[in-house]
Design a protein around this motif. Structure first.
Motif, short mmCIF file in Angstrom:
data_model
loop_
_atom_site.label_atom_id
_atom_site.label_comp_id
_atom_site.label_asym_id
_atom_site.label_seq_id
_atom_site.Cartn_x
_atom_site.Cartn_y
_atom_site.Cartn_z
N ALA A 119 1.03 -1.07 -0.19
CA ALA A 119 0.00 -0.19 -0.02
C ALA A 119 0.64 0.46 -0.01
CB ALA A 119 -0.82 0.37 1.12
N TYR A 120 1.73 1.24 -0.10
CA TYR A 120 2.85 2.32 0.68
C TYR A 120 3.65 2.29 -0.22
CZ TYR A 120 7.04 5.22 1.91
OH TYR A 120 7.87 6.28 1.64
N LEU A 121 4.20 1.85 -1.45
CA LEU A 121 4.59 1.82 -3.11
C LEU A 121 3.63 1.88 -3.52
CD1 LEU A 121 6.85 -1.61 -2.75
CD2 LEU A 121 7.55 0.42 -2.53
N ILE A 122 2.06 1.89 -3.86
CA ILE A 122 1.46 2.01 -4.47
C ILE A 122 0.90 3.30 -4.22
CG2 ILE A 122 1.08 -0.33 -5.23
CD1 ILE A 122 -1.21 -0.52 -4.52
N ASP A 123 0.79 4.14 -3.09
CA ASP A 123 0.02 5.64 -2.27
C ASP A 123 -1.39 5.18 -2.25
OD1 ASP A 123 0.46 8.08 -1.27
OD2 ASP A 123 -0.03 8.57 -3.22
N VAL A 124 -1.51 4.37 -1.22
CA VAL A 124 -2.64 3.54 -1.13
C VAL A 124 -3.23 4.13 0.92
CG1 VAL A 124 -4.77 1.65 -0.63
CG2 VAL A 124 -3.12 1.76 -2.51
N GLU A 125 -3.67 4.54 1.49
CA GLU A 125 -3.74 5.24 2.41
C GLU A 125 -4.49 3.86 3.59
OE1 GLU A 125 -5.22 8.96 3.16
OE2 GLU A 125 -4.04 9.88 1.50
N TRP A 131 -1.32 0.62 10.56
CA TRP A 131 -0.28 0.41 10.55
C TRP A 131 0.16 0.58 12.15
CZ3 TRP A 131 2.90 0.69 6.61
CH2 TRP A 131 3.06 1.18 5.44
#
Length: 254
Positions: A119-125, A131
């Motif tokens: 999710a961090y790599l594809i910019d998903v919140e 987290w």
């Protein structure tokens, strides 16, 4: 054999140790709180008493969490009649199904932990709570890998194993709890501060010994305001704070 208990001679050491733990947890909580607002502990004009007082913020939530986890664990032990995992599976009419059902929660945990870096790599919140639990799970996975070999476990002190597993997890929980609290600051209660004859509307994030930590909703930034410079501060009623009207109740800053 004599029963060991807490003696009067060891009470001062116990109190000192508990105070040190509370201080560490408070500093970690404030670290997460301030870091989310874009301020480091080195920049914040806080004192030790400020950090200790923050325990009034995080302690109730932590204690409630520990209480509910303990209650659930005791209920599980009562239902399972004190049997081990292997005994429960062995006594089940369908051992394979029981083993899968009892192990199924870990698949959800592993999936959540794996989704976070993706999710961090594809910019998903994801919410901070995800987290928090995902980071703790990653730590448990890493810890399992570090202590996986039986030869390592045989040479590792049981107390050290438990402390090395749980202390980092608890500290991450406390730090994320501070960040979660900071995330809610822009939606907090609005106050009217009279500073140098000028009235300013701000959200009160924290109150320290010598400073107020305020959120400026217009600039979307925090401000440290010395208590000595505040003549009067007053809380706006909820319905009036949305309209930025004048408050009705007054509180002295002294």
């Amino acid at each position: 054999m004599k029963k060991q208990g807490i003696s009067l001679e060891s009470l001062p050491s116990l109190i000192a140790g508990l105070s040190a733990v509370i201080l560490v947890f408070s500093v970690v909580y404030d670290y997460g709180f301030l870091l989310w607002l874009g301020v480091s502990l080195a920049e914040a004009p806080t004192t030790l008493s400020d950090h200790i007082r923050s325990s009034l913020v995080w302690a109730p939530a932590i204690l409630l969490t520990i209480f509910f986890v303990t209650v659930i664990e005791l209920l599980n032990r009562r239902v399972e009649q004190g049997m081990t995992e292997q005994e429960l599976i062995a006594t089940s009419p369908v051992p394979k199904v029981t083993a899968w059902l009892r192990g199924s929660p870990k698949y959800f945990v592993y999936t959540l932990a794996a989704l976070l870096p993706v999710a961090y790599l594809i910019d998903v919140e994801f919410p901070l709570q995800a987290w928090m639990f995902g980071s703790i799970m990653w730590w448990f996975i890493l810890h399992n890998l570090l202590f996986h070999h039986h030869a390592i476990m045989e040479r590792t002190n049981r107390r050290f194993y438990i402390m090395s597993r749980w202390i980092p997890a608890v500290l991450m929980f406390v730090a994320f709890s501070g960040a979660i609290a900071a995330e809610k600051v822009p939606n907090g209660s609005m106050y009217s501060f009279k500073i140098g004859g000028e009235v300013k509307l701000r959200i009160l994030a924290r109150s320290y010994d010598n400073y107020f930590l305020l959120w400026n909703p217009d600039a979307k930034a925090i401000e440290f305001v010395a208590r000595a410079s505040v003549e009067v501060f007053q809380k706006l009623p909820v319905e009036k704070s949305r309209k930025s009207s004048q408050p009705t109740a007054e509180t002295s800053a002294d």
